[in-house]
Design a protein around this motif. Structure first.
Motif, PDB file in Angstrom:
ATOM      1  N   PHE A   1       3.813  22.607 -11.172  1.00  0.00           N
ATOM      2  CA  PHE A   1       4.131  23.364  -9.966  1.00  0.00           C
ATOM      3  C   PHE A   1       3.677  22.611  -8.721  1.00  0.00           C
ATOM      4  O   PHE A   1       4.418  22.510  -7.739  1.00  0.00           O
ATOM      5  CB  PHE A   1       3.432  24.735 -10.007  1.00  0.00           C
ATOM      6  CG  PHE A   1       4.128  25.721 -10.911  1.00  0.00           C
ATOM      7  CD1 PHE A   1       5.506  25.922 -10.812  1.00  0.00           C
ATOM      8  CD2 PHE A   1       3.421  26.460 -11.847  1.00  0.00           C
ATOM      9  CE1 PHE A   1       6.142  26.830 -11.621  1.00  0.00           C
ATOM     10  CE2 PHE A   1       4.059  27.361 -12.655  1.00  0.00           C
ATOM     11  CZ  PHE A   1       5.422  27.555 -12.556  1.00  0.00           C
ATOM     12  N   VAL A   2       2.487  22.098  -8.828  1.00  0.00           N
ATOM     13  CA  VAL A   2       1.979  21.365  -7.675  1.00  0.00           C
ATOM     14  C   VAL A   2       2.848  20.158  -7.371  1.00  0.00           C
ATOM     15  O   VAL A   2       3.243  19.906  -6.233  1.00  0.00           O
ATOM     16  CB  VAL A   2       0.521  20.942  -7.932  1.00  0.00           C
ATOM     17  CG1 VAL A   2       0.053  20.002  -6.851  1.00  0.00           C
ATOM     18  CG2 VAL A   2      -0.368  22.168  -7.999  1.00  0.00           C
ATOM     19  N   ALA A   3       3.183  19.445  -8.443  1.00  0.00           N
ATOM     20  CA  ALA A   3       4.021  18.263  -8.252  1.00  0.00           C
ATOM     21  C   ALA A   3       5.344  18.646  -7.631  1.00  0.00           C
ATOM     22  O   ALA A   3       5.826  18.003  -6.685  1.00  0.00           O
ATOM     23  CB  ALA A   3       4.236  17.575  -9.608  1.00  0.00           C
TER      24      ALA A   3
ATOM     25  N   ASP B   1       6.587  27.585  -2.349  1.00  0.00           N
ATOM     26  CA  ASP B   1       6.564  28.414  -3.551  1.00  0.00           C
ATOM     27  C   ASP B   1       5.685  27.836  -4.638  1.00  0.00           C
ATOM     28  O   ASP B   1       4.937  28.539  -5.309  1.00  0.00           O
ATOM     29  CB  ASP B   1       7.986  28.563  -4.109  1.00  0.00           C
ATOM     30  CG  ASP B   1       8.824  29.455  -3.227  1.00  0.00           C
ATOM     31  OD1 ASP B   1       8.317  29.829  -2.153  1.00  0.00           O
ATOM     32  OD2 ASP B   1       9.963  29.774  -3.615  1.00  0.00           O
ATOM     33  N   GLY B   2       5.764  26.553  -4.795  1.00  0.00           N
ATOM     34  CA  GLY B   2       5.024  25.899  -5.865  1.00  0.00           C
ATOM     35  C   GLY B   2       3.528  26.172  -5.754  1.00  0.00           C
ATOM     36  O   GLY B   2       2.871  26.455  -6.739  1.00  0.00           O
TER      37      GLY B   2
ATOM     38  N   SER C   1       7.677  25.654 -15.374  1.00  0.00           N
ATOM     39  CA  SER C   1       7.278  24.660 -14.393  1.00  0.00           C
ATOM     40  C   SER C   1       8.194  23.445 -14.458  1.00  0.00           C
ATOM     41  O   SER C   1       8.492  22.826 -13.437  1.00  0.00           O
ATOM     42  CB  SER C   1       5.816  24.254 -14.630  1.00  0.00           C
ATOM     43  OG  SER C   1       5.721  23.506 -15.816  1.00  0.00           O
ATOM     44  N   LEU C   2       8.675  23.147 -15.658  1.00  0.00           N
ATOM     45  CA  LEU C   2       9.632  22.046 -15.768  1.00  0.00           C
ATOM     46  C   LEU C   2      10.915  22.374 -15.016  1.00  0.00           C
ATOM     47  O   LEU C   2      11.503  21.541 -14.327  1.00  0.00           O
ATOM     48  CB  LEU C   2       9.932  21.743 -17.227  1.00  0.00           C
ATOM     49  CG  LEU C   2       8.785  21.126 -18.029  1.00  0.00           C
ATOM     50  CD1 LEU C   2       9.225  20.864 -19.460  1.00  0.00           C
ATOM     51  CD2 LEU C   2       8.320  19.837 -17.380  1.00  0.00           C
ATOM     52  N   LEU C   3      11.354  23.641 -15.194  1.00  0.00           N
ATOM     53  CA  LEU C   3      12.546  24.054 -14.463  1.00  0.00           C
ATOM     54  C   LEU C   3      12.317  23.933 -12.961  1.00  0.00           C
ATOM     55  O   LEU C   3      13.217  23.544 -12.207  1.00  0.00           O
ATOM     56  CB  LEU C   3      12.901  25.500 -14.808  1.00  0.00           C
ATOM     57  CG  LEU C   3      13.658  25.733 -16.116  1.00  0.00           C
ATOM     58  CD1 LEU C   3      13.951  27.209 -16.283  1.00  0.00           C
ATOM     59  CD2 LEU C   3      14.969  24.950 -16.105  1.00  0.00           C
TER      60      LEU C   3
ATOM     61  N   GLY D   1      13.374  22.790  -8.068  1.00  0.00           N
ATOM     62  CA  GLY D   1      12.649  23.023  -6.837  1.00  0.00           C
ATOM     63  C   GLY D   1      12.705  24.466  -6.397  1.00  0.00           C
ATOM     64  O   GLY D   1      12.394  24.811  -5.268  1.00  0.00           O
ATOM     65  N   ASN D   2      13.120  25.323  -7.280  1.00  0.00           N
ATOM     66  CA  ASN D   2      13.345  26.708  -6.888  1.00  0.00           C
ATOM     67  C   ASN D   2      13.464  27.493  -8.180  1.00  0.00           C
ATOM     68  O   ASN D   2      14.018  27.021  -9.159  1.00  0.00           O
ATOM     69  CB  ASN D   2      14.652  26.775  -6.102  1.00  0.00           C
ATOM     70  CG  ASN D   2      14.859  28.151  -5.503  1.00  0.00           C
ATOM     71  OD1 ASN D   2      14.246  29.123  -5.949  1.00  0.00           O
ATOM     72  ND2 ASN D   2      15.702  28.217  -4.491  1.00  0.00           N
ATOM     73  N   LEU D   3      12.944  28.725  -8.226  1.00  0.00           N
ATOM     74  CA  LEU D   3      13.061  29.505  -9.453  1.00  0.00           C
ATOM     75  C   LEU D   3      13.910  30.740  -9.247  1.00  0.00           C
ATOM     76  O   LEU D   3      13.904  31.652 -10.048  1.00  0.00           O
ATOM     77  CB  LEU D   3      11.673  29.884  -9.988  1.00  0.00           C
ATOM     78  CG  LEU D   3      10.937  28.704 -10.640  1.00  0.00           C
ATOM     79  CD1 LEU D   3       9.549  29.144 -11.095  1.00  0.00           C
ATOM     80  CD2 LEU D   3      11.719  28.149 -11.809  1.00  0.00           C
TER      81      LEU D   3
END
Lengths: 771, 100, 533, 581
Positions: free
Chosen positions: B46-48, B57-58, D238-240, D245-247
């Protein structure tokens, strides 16, 4: 017991039945044929009534004494059938104008349906196939058999009132007897009157059922139960082929109605030409049915055992009527074969088959009859043998007709039918007479036993083993039973073919024409011809033997001394039939019965000329035939009886006189000296004959070695293989279940491991799919 | 600045370690720790992502994920205590009254 | 007069049966007991009313229907279709034609008879209502013209029968009931897939199938030209359907549930199982497989012949090897059901009508046989052939019914079974010639096993006074039938004779149906495939 | 993202009424049992004002059953509001411009509301059953010095039990809240957070079953395995995120269909998330902890796991698979995986249940098998053969199945719960002779079993039929039209078709154990013949018995006839609202 009063007042309930026919004719103005259906329908209503009422009032005194446990009602229904039959016969013989169409009542459509057939590459609804209907068909053959059936049913029912109702062992079950008896009558009447082959078969089966039920009348006896089963199954084998024959006939002609089939047997459904090949097979299939029903080789094994039934049953069903059904069926096939009138040529094989089967059976049965000691068994084999005669005659007739020798053909077929009549009357009487003997011997035996029990307490007598049917317990009965002895004598003479007595005329015709067929037309007929000729002599032997063993010579057991004729219910039918046997055959022969019966198209029953008849019998133009005729007479009249006399003949004991009607015969039998045949009796041949030439054993073994194990194997197979598969699936699932539950080890570590494995599998799948 | 892919790569390694530990270790506490490691791998991603896409958001996701992890540990420890009070073990293998 | 008698005769027994079971539980104790006592009478009354209605319908007294005048594919007594689950196209649609009506009448008449035979059943407050539910479910199968409803009723019949076997069955009832349920259920879910494939291929009807665009209406399916275009799929569906129907019928090799179920079931259960439930298989086969897919049926005629022959011949041999009375009769059912396939395989109107008549005739005869077997068990506490002999002496009525039933079953003329057998055989000869010898010779085997059994039960006691009593009787004096058993069996016996002597009562409409079917539907397929055996 | 935190207006409040109700229920549960006559002196005065928190509790608030009543009322209210909101006119009236969403995170539509109905009803049933399950004693006093050690112990235990009431019910409500929010989530992360809320609560609920030794163990296993897979899931997510860059789901879906081939990041991410959700629905081979958890937890909780929790998993799966990763045409990448999982799952479940001797484990395995059936239906959607209407039909089938499952799966657990109340219910023998002891309950249980087996005319049949029908509909037409023989057709048909056959065969297999339960209830002699205890403390007009019977009746009514039709309508419009968004 022991009274000789005839209970005429008991017959009052019959009167209304007797009034039906006259009232229909004179009050309602019916034609006789319109009433024909009543011949079947009235008994059809009577039989369940007797059974149900009998079951409800079982043991009731009035029911027993006054209504003879239903016998009176049975007699009433049969008297109605008889009266209507006589009415029809009268009409037919006197003025046959309205009978020309044979099937006088419009057939009723029983089953209606469509059949589709292929024409070229098209399927279409066929117009050639008729519905299956039901109606009444009347011609001379019908009438002859109808008379035999109604008349003998009536007489034997009468006889039964004396025979069955006086025996303790039948008490409270006679309603069953009369109910089944009447049901049998329905079958017989229906079969004779039916206007198509299907209904013929239907009633044929009804008779089979009654035969089964009545043979098994003494259901508690193992032997009776076994015999009943054997009879039904053996005839069933034939019936199945008969059904196949029906299917083939229907396929060929698109109908089973006599009217359609007999009209032009050479054209089949939709006007197609009938091939002899298929028809040949169809007829042979039908004939196998007839073989079963008429107890011919190789389906003959049931008839001797069928004597387990009460004697009236043997007299009626297994001698006089039902066993004739096969003959009737073959006679019904005449139009197919008769090339003179639209028949199909090329059916000689079928005719030969009939003749051969007849010849073989005639000889075989006569041979076995040589060694039988049971009086009814002798008569049974005699029946078989005489029926075989008729088959031989019919076979010869069919052969003649198929090669367009229609005069000879019609004659021999007529002779066969005439023999059927004579045999039915004579054999019915013989059985009744034997029944009389058995009945009285049995009673005498009971009497003796009562005496011995009264006076001597410790005498170890073998009463339990006493067989009232065994001729070795008889002898010298001529003095004790005059009516019976006379009747039996006349009956035997008719069967043997003593000139001028009924059976002679017909038997003569059969043998002569069989030889004629052999000599002039078809060498293959030689075997049946020789066999029937030999059988004529053998018949002379075993019939004489039976009479002599029973009536002549010194008594062979103490029981004989106590025998006397009792109830008039038994005597009356014997007297009537004696008269018919003695004179009726002769009279009919003079009227040209043979021609008449054989050729339904042309002949009329008319005074035929005594001289013509005699000439035809004794001095035929053909010298071969003359030779054959005289040989027959010699064998049957002289050689057979003389040998029998030498072995079994003898005077009565001193001081006892037989009635004059039979005493001459007793005397005559003692004149030829005596001969010891014990050596012959111990020979292997005699043993083989005693064992009925091993046919029964063969069938038994074949069944026990094949069918029974195969059935057991099938049951095993079903339970263990087919159901086993299901059970296997069940148990395998259970095993699998236990195995798969082991994976749930209870350790969370393994669960995580499994999840990881699952995860990797999903990766693999996704990766595989996306590439 | 470190490339996002490097961070994610570290995440992969962490995740693998966590997963491997989760099904090889018997001690429930250790497994709990492995789970934390796996969650942290996710957090790294997420951080990356947040830095790569410059997306807020991350960061938020990371914060919330840490909170979830904390809750999880709390609950996990409570459950393990409860297990220990009845079976006196916190071994994943030995607590196997329930099976099949 | 009710507008929609078919719905009434289906639903009234169903709901009344349910109510009679449920209601007493909600009533106060005192009146509940009263209701339990009368529930038998109410059940009987309803069953008789249903029988009366169907008889009136048949006679044309009601609705003045000419049963021989129904056009092919048409139905009488149809109702206004009521939407049940319109979003997937389920409607309540009932109707009858000459194919279903004999079965409807048979059901309606058998229920009161089986109630009568078990008039003194234990726990009657459950037993008779269950039979009513059974009646509703069975009638539902025959009247439904919507395949969903058909399938629902089809499976619904399992539940009362399952309970009948379980609650009133013999010693091994649990195994038998499970086997019965699972076996037939499994088979019919295959059928369900088949039905769903058919459903998927239907064209939309206005107002139906909002969810899927399809419907379950059998009439419309039959009418739809070329319902399933792909021939392979059509055949596959046909086979799926066959699995369901053949198991129900049952045909070898999927028949082994039947003997177990029969042996354990109570008398009334066996009677209905053999009398009506087996016919559901044949009915469904004719109604769906044959009618909707005539082309596939033609293709699979050899399969039908093999199945029929094997059932018939093998069934008869297995029958001969049985020692248990009920098992024997059960296998004889397998054997007779084989003839139905053979009749259909002839593709002659005559043969199909014969098969229909076989369904009906066997529907009368086999209940009689099972009533007899049940009574035998009841009075002698055994079902082993040969353990009891000479019952003609102890139980003359029982012996008489046994004799009549067995004779009818082995195809004695003038009893109902004969007509079916002879017509099927005639048609079979027309199409297949000498192959007919196989079924024909089987008639001998049939006779052998029945006569063997008769010899060893009715006959042979070696003693006119006593007979051999089985050990299971433990010295008790055996008794004859009670009045109600006798009345039930007499009715069946009378029907057997009635339809043997006057088969045309139902034959005419059956023949009419099969002619219409073959001429209107089958011939086309036969010519298209150049089917000339 | 800015609108995400836009101020909640009245409309949103109304749209979220069920959730707000549950939230206030939680607050109430915390507060109400603590209400007492405590007063607080206003500083510097002698006036004591009642503060209500603390002190001696009122009679009313000291009732240990109070939390239960509150929870029942709250859940019922939530259910009621959800039902009200289901009315499309109500929904649209309160919807904001641009769709019925709350920011970008939540969307309130019929789909989510149907699931709220499902969750609240399942929890309501469980809560009602719990009343009989968890011991609670009125008027327990603190142990005195004079008490014997035994009395003191029992008093302590009773006090603890009373205290647990509140905890338990709070957890029930948090589970409900999490699930309900999760059904509305429009953002993958939101979905996951809510899912975790519900999951974490349910872990504790499972471990709550302290009457038996295995309660803790069950909780531990469920927790450990669950945590591992959710860690896997979060990692996948998190991979997605890295990939997109967006969920936001709509955004993810757009990127997914725009993607050429399959990006490894996205593929692996989806695969990992499938693992997490597959555990929730109880699919093999992630299901191993499921039977343990069910048999170790109290029956009502097991029932919740089998219905609500499973439904939650399916919502997540539907969102992920159908909304996000469904390509616009052709076969979805996950189709084969899901199909295989489906077949393995249903077979494993049924096979394992076959010889199990613990009714709860049997029901657990049956639950696994049912997950398999539904996954098979999902696979049919993924086959790419389904057009919009067929997709909608299959989803309808799945959702319908999940809904009616509440009736007969949870109903069956309720029956077991009644047995458990007398300390039984873990062995088949405990079911023996239930028909003698309580015929109505036994008949209801039998109905549940038949419905689980899919016997018509029960609702289990209708839902299974719809699923099979969906599979058949998409696949039956795929066989070559020119095939003239069965074999050539079978070779040509899409393999999806065989999923239908697999379901059918498995249904047959499953009959064995369903019927076995029926049999032992009716035909074995019971170990005790005292009548089943009805729930004495359920002070409603409804006893648990009547609730069970109502479930059985509804099982029948939703199977055929107008009620099933209206439920189907409801579900299908809900599915349409999902697909159209």
């Amino acid at each position: 017991m022991g009274d000789s009063k005839n209970e005429w007042e008991l017959l009052v309930p019959i009167v209304p039945f007797l009034l039906v026919a006259p009232s229909l004719k004179f009050l309602a103005g019916w034609e006789s044929v319109e009433a024909a259906f009543l011949i079947v329908v009235v008994p059809l209503l009577t039989f369940p009534a007797i059974l149900v009422v009998g079951q409800i009032y079982n043991g009731n005194e009035t029911w027993k004494q006054r209504y003879k446990e239903g016998g009176i009602f049975g007699l009433g229904a049969l008297s109605l059938s008889l009266s209507i039959a006589i009415w029809i016969i009268y009409d037919y013989v006197v003025g046959s104008a309205h009978f020309e169409a044979h099937s006088v009542v419009d057939p009723f459509s029983w089953l209606t349906f469509d059949v589709i057939e292929q024409t070229g590459t098209q399927w279409e609804v066929s117009t050639g196939f008729a519905d299956i209907g039901v109606g009444v068909w009347i011609d001379s053959v019908t009438l002859m058999l109808l008379f035999v059936a109604t008349f003998l049913c009536f007489l034997i029912c009468w006889f039964s009132l004396g025979y069955m109702n006086t025996d303790k062992i039948n008490e409270d079950s006679n309603h069953r007897f009369y109910g089944e008896f009447v049901l049998f009558a329905i079958g017989m009447f229906g079969m004779v009157l039916a206007d198509n082959f299907l209904w013929l078969f239907i009633f044929w089966e009804i008779m089979g059922l009654c035969s089964y039920l009545l043979i098994g009348f003494y259901y508690w006896k193992d032997s009776a139960a076994y015999a009943a089963k054997k009879a039904f199954l053996t005839t069933r084998v034939g019936d199945v082929f008969l059904v196949v024959g029906l299917l083939m006939l229907y396929d060929i002609y698109g109908s089973l109605d006599f009217a359609v089939l007999f009209d032009n047997p050479s054209t089949g459904v939709g006007g197609a030409v009938v091939e002899s090949g298929e028809l040949n097979w169809a007829l042979i299939m039908l004939f196998i049915g007839a073989v079963g029903k008429s107890a011919q080789f190789p389906l003959h094994v049931w008839l001797p055992d069928a004597m387990e039934g009460p004697t009236p049953v043997s007299a009626l069903i297994h001698a006089a009527t039902m066993v004739n059904a096969g003959l009737y069926l073959v006679v019904r096939m005449v139009p197919f074969v008769d090339v003179h009138v639209n028949g199909v040529a090329g059916l000689e094989e079928f005719a030969l088959t009939v003749a051969w089967i007849g010849g073989i059976t005639a000889f075989m049965a006569a041979a076995i009859a040589f060694v039988q000691n049971d009086i009814k068994k002798v008569l049974a084999y005699s029946t078989m043998s005489q029926l075989a005669y008729i088959f031989t005659g019919l076979g010869a007739g069919l052969l003649f007709l198929n090669i367009d020798e229609h005069h000879a053909g019609y004659f021999v077929i007529g002779a066969s039918m005439f023999h059927l009549f004579n045999h039915a009357m004579a054999k019915g009487m013989l059985f009744m007479a034997s029944g009389s003997v058995i009945h009285e011997v049995h009673h005498a035996h009971d009497h003796v036993r009562e005496l011995s029990e009264k006076y001597s307490t410790n005498e170890g007598d073998d009463h339990g083993d006493f067989d009232p049917q065994d001729m070795r317990n008889m002898g010298g009965l001529a003095a004790r039973m005059p009516v019976t002895a006379t009747a039996m004598m006349l009956g035997s003479m008719s069967i043997i073919g003593i000139p001028l007595i009924g059976g002679f005329w017909s038997k003569e015709g059969i043998i002569a024409e069989t030889w004629a067929a052999c000599l002039h037309e078809e060498p293959l007929m030689l075997v049946p011809a020789v066999l029937v000729l030999a059988t004529a002599g053998m018949t002379g032997f075993y019939m004489t033997r039976m009479w002599l063993m029973t009536f002549a010579g010194p008594p062979k057991s103490e029981v004989v001394g106590h025998v006397h004729e009792t109830t008039p219910w038994i005597k009356e039918p014997l007297i009537i039939l004696s008269v018919i046997t003695a004179l009726g055959g002769f009279a009919l022969a003079l009227l040209g019965a043979s021609d008449y019966l054989g050729d339904p198209h042309h002949a009329e029953l008319s005074y035929h000329g005594l001289l013509d008849t005699l000439e035809h019998a004794f001095l035929p133009e053909d010298s071969y035939l003359r030779l054959v005729g005289w040989t027959t007479m010699l064998l049957a009249m002289v050689i057979g009886p003389v040998i029998a006399s030498r072995i079994h003949g003898g005077r009565l004991i001193d001081g006892v006189e037989a009635s004059p009607l039979v005493s001459w015969l007793v005397d005559l039998s003692s004149r030829f000296g005596s001969q010891d045949v014990s050596e012959l009796a111990d020979s292997q041949l005699a043993e083989a004959l005693q064992r009925r030439l091993y046919f029964d054993d063969l069938y038994e073994v074949a069944l026990a070695k094949t069918a029974i194990p195969f059935a057991a194997f099938s049951a095993w197979f079903d339970a263990n293989v087919i159901d086993g598969v299901i059970k296997q699936i069940e148990s395998n699932s259970a095993t699998g279940s236990v195995q798969i539950r082991r994976i749930t080890t209870g350790s969370a570590r393994d669960y995580i491991l499994m999840a990881a494995v699952g995860m990797i599998s999903i990766f693999a799948l996704l990766w595989g799919v996306s590439n | 600045m470190i490339e996002a892919s490097w961070i994610a790569g570290l995440g992969v390694i962490l995740f693998s370690i966590g997963l491997l530990g989760a099904f090889t270790r018997k001690n429930a506490i250790v497994v709990l720790m492995c789970i934390e490691v796996m969650l942290n791998a996710a957090n790294l991603n997420f951080v990356a992502g947040a830095s790569h896409y410059s997306d807020v958001d991350g960061w938020v996701f990371t914060a919330i994920a840490i909170a979830i992890a904390a809750a999880e540990v709390a609950i996990g420890l409570a459950i393990l205590l409860s297990l220990y009070s009845t079976q006196e073990t916190i071994s994943l293998e030995e607590a196997n009254l329930l099976r099949n | 007069m009710i507008d929609d008698p078919l719905s009434v005769i289906t639903l009234v027994p169903l709901f009344m049966g349910l109510a009679l079971i449920v209601l007493p539980r909600f009533l106060p104790k005192s009146s509940a007991e009263g209701l339990m006592r009368v529930s038998r009478n109410i059940s009987m009354g309803i069953a008789l009313a249903v029988a009366a209605i169907t008889t009136l319908l048949f006679l044309g007294e009601w609705g003045s229907i000419d049963w021989t005048d129904i056009t092919q594919g048409g139905y009488v007594l149809q109702n206004e279709a009521v939407n049940l689950i319109p979003s997937i196209g389920v409607t309540w649609k009932v109707g009858a034609d000459a194919l279903s009506f004999p079965m409807i009448w048979l059901t309606a008449i058998l229920i009161p008879i089986s109630m009568l035979v078990e008039w003194d059943a234990k726990r009657g407050h459950l037993f008779f209502p269950l039979l009513l539910i059974m009646e509703g479910a069975l009638l539902g199968v025959f009247v439904a013209l919507d395949l969903f409803v058909f399938y629902v009723f089809w499976e619904m019949t399992l539940i009362p029968m399952f309970l009948l076997i379980l609650l009133w069955g013999g010693e091994d009832r649990r195994y038998a009931a499970m086997k019965f349920f699972i076996y037939t259920f499994t088979a019919s879910v295959f059928m369900l897939i088949g039905i769903l494939v058919m459903y998927f291929h239907t064209e939309a009807i206005a107002g139906l199938g909002s969810l899927s665009g399809h419907h379950f209406d059998l009439v419309a399916m039959t009418a739809q030209e070329n319902l399933i275009p792909s021939e392979g799929l059509r055949h596959f569906v046909w086979i799926l359907l066959l699995i369901g129907f053949a198991t129900k019928m049952p045909s070898v090799p999927v028949h082994t549930w039947l003997p177990d179920a029969h042996v354990q079931a109570p008398t009334a259960g066996s009677m209905l199982l053999a009398g009506v439930m087996l016919k559901m298989g044949a009915y469904g086969f004719l109604r769906i497989s044959v009618t909707v897919f005539p082309e596939s049926t033609l293709v699979f005629v050899p399969l039908l012949i093999v199945l029929g022959m094997v059932s018939l011949v093998y069934g008869a041999w297995v029958c001969m090897g049985q020692t248990n009375l009920k098992r024997m009769v059960a296998y004889s059912s397998v054997s007779h059901m084989g003839l139905i396939f053979l009749g259909i395989a002839t593709m002659q109107p005559l043969g199909i009508a014969g098969a229909l008549f076989m369904m009906f005739a066997h529907g009368i005869i086999s209940p009689l046989l099972f009533a007899v077997a049940g009574a035998f068990k009841h009075h002698y506490h055994t079902l082993e052939i040969g353990s009891m002999r000479g019952i003609a002496h102890h139980s003359p009525w029982l012996a008489a019914h046994m004799m009549l039933g067995w004779m009818a079953s082995l195809g004695l003329p003038l009893l109902a079974g004969f007509v079916a057998e002879i017509t099927i055989l005639i048609a079979f000869w027309m199409t297949y010639g000498w192959l007919v010898l196989l079924p024909a010779l089987t008639l001998i085997i049939t006779a052998v096993y029945y006569l063997n059994s008769m010899q060893r039960t009715i006959f042979e006691s070696n003693d006119p006074e006593k007979g051999i009593l089985p050990e299971s009787l433990q010295g008790e004096e055996p008794s004859d039938l009670s009045w109600h058993e006798n009345a039930g069996m007499l009715t069946l016996a009378a029907l057997t004779a009635l339809f043997g002597i006057m088969p045309f009562i139902f034959w005419d409409m059956m023949s009419d149906w099969s002619s219409g079917f073959v001429v209107d539907t089958m011939i086309e397929a036969m010519q298209a495939q150049e089917w000339f055996p | 993202m800015s609108s995400m935190f836009s101020d909640l207006g009245l409309h949103e409040a109304i749209l979220l009424l069920p959730e707000i109700t549950m939230l206030s229920g939680i607050v109430a549960l915390i507060l109400i049992p603590n209400l007492g006559d405590a007063t607080m002196r206003i500083p510097l005065t002698r006036i004591r004002v009642p503060v209500l928190i603390g002190g001696t509790r009122f009679d009313f608030t000291s009732n240990p059953r109070l939390p239960n009543h509150v929870t029942n009322a709250v859940l019922f209210l939530a259910f009621f509001y959800a039902a009200l909101l289901l009315n499309p006119t109500n929904l649209s009236e309160y919807s904001l411009e641009g769709g019925p969403g709350i920011g970008n995170l939540l969307v309130v539509d019929e789909f989510s509301r149907v699931f709220t109905l499902l969750f609240t009803s399942a929890l309501l049933l469980a809560s009602m059953a719990t009343a009989t399950r968890m011991p609670a004693m009125h008027d327990v006093t603190i142990p005195q010095e004079s008490d014997s050690p035994e009395t003191a112990d029992s008093k302590v235990m009773a006090l603890i039990d009373n205290r647990r009431q509140v905890d338990f019910h709070i957890l029930l409500l948090t589970t409900g809240l999490g699930m309900s929010l999760m059904a509305m989530a429009n953002n993958l992360f939101m979905l996951f957070v809510c899912l975790e809320l519900a999951s974490l609560s349910s872990y504790i609920l499972v471990a709550f079953h302290k009457e038996v030794d295995v309660g803790g163990e069950a909780g531990m296993k469920y927790f450990i395995v669950g945590s591992v897979v959710s860690a896997v899931g979060i990692y996948g997510m998190s991979l997605l995120y890295l990939w997109n860059g967006n969920l936001d789901m709509a955004d993810l879906a757009a990127s997914w269909s725009a993607m050429e081939g399959i990006d490894p990041l996205a593929g692996i991410g989806v695969g990992l998330m499938i693992v997490a959700f597959a555990f929730k629905v109880g699919a093999a081979p992630f299901h191993l902890a499921v039977p343990d958890a069910y048999s170790g937890s109290s029956s009502p909780i097991a029932g919740v796991l089998a219905t609500a929790s499973k439904a939650m998993g399916f919502v997540a799966l539907i969102r992920l698979l159908v909304i996000v990763t469904m390509p616009s045409s052709g076969q979805a990448v996950w189709m084969l995986a899901i199909a295989l999982i489906a077949v393995v799952t249903m077979t494993w479940g049924n096979l394992a249940a076959l010889t199990s001797d613990n009714p709860k484990r049997i029901l657990a395995y049956s639950s696994v098998a049912h997950a398999g059936y539904m996954l098979a239906a999902m696979a049919a959607i993924g086959s790419g053969l389904a057009d919009a209407s067929t997709t909608s039909m299959i989803l309808t089938a799945v959702v319908f199945h999940l809904l009616v499952l509440v009736l007969f799966k949870l109903g069956a657990f309720l029956v077991l719960s009644m047995l458990e109340a007398e300390g039984r219910g873990h062995r088949m023998e405990d079911l023996h002779g239930l028909a003698v002891r309580d015929p109505a309950i036994a008949v209801s249980m039998f109905v549940f079993m038949l419905s689980l087996a899919g016997v018509p005319p029960l609702s289990g049949f209708l839902s299974k039929l719809l699923m099979i029908n969906g599979i058949v509909s998409v696949s039956a037409g795929t066989g070559p039209a020119s095939a003239t023989s069965v074999l050539s057709w079978a070779q040509g048909v899409d393999p999806v078709f065989w999923l239908a056959v697999a379901i059918v065969l498995n249904s047959a297999l499953s009959l064995f154990y369903y019927l076995r339960i029926g049999l032992v209830m009716f035909f074995e002699t019971p170990e005790s013949d005292s009548p089943l205890k009805s729930s004495p403390s359920l002070e409603w007009p409804l006893s648990l018995r009547s609730v069970i019977m109502i479930c059985a009746t509804l099982t029948l009514l939703f199977g055929i006839g107008p009620m099933s039709e209206s439920l189907l309508d409801l579900v299908s419009s809900a599915v349409d609202s999902l697909l159209s968004s």
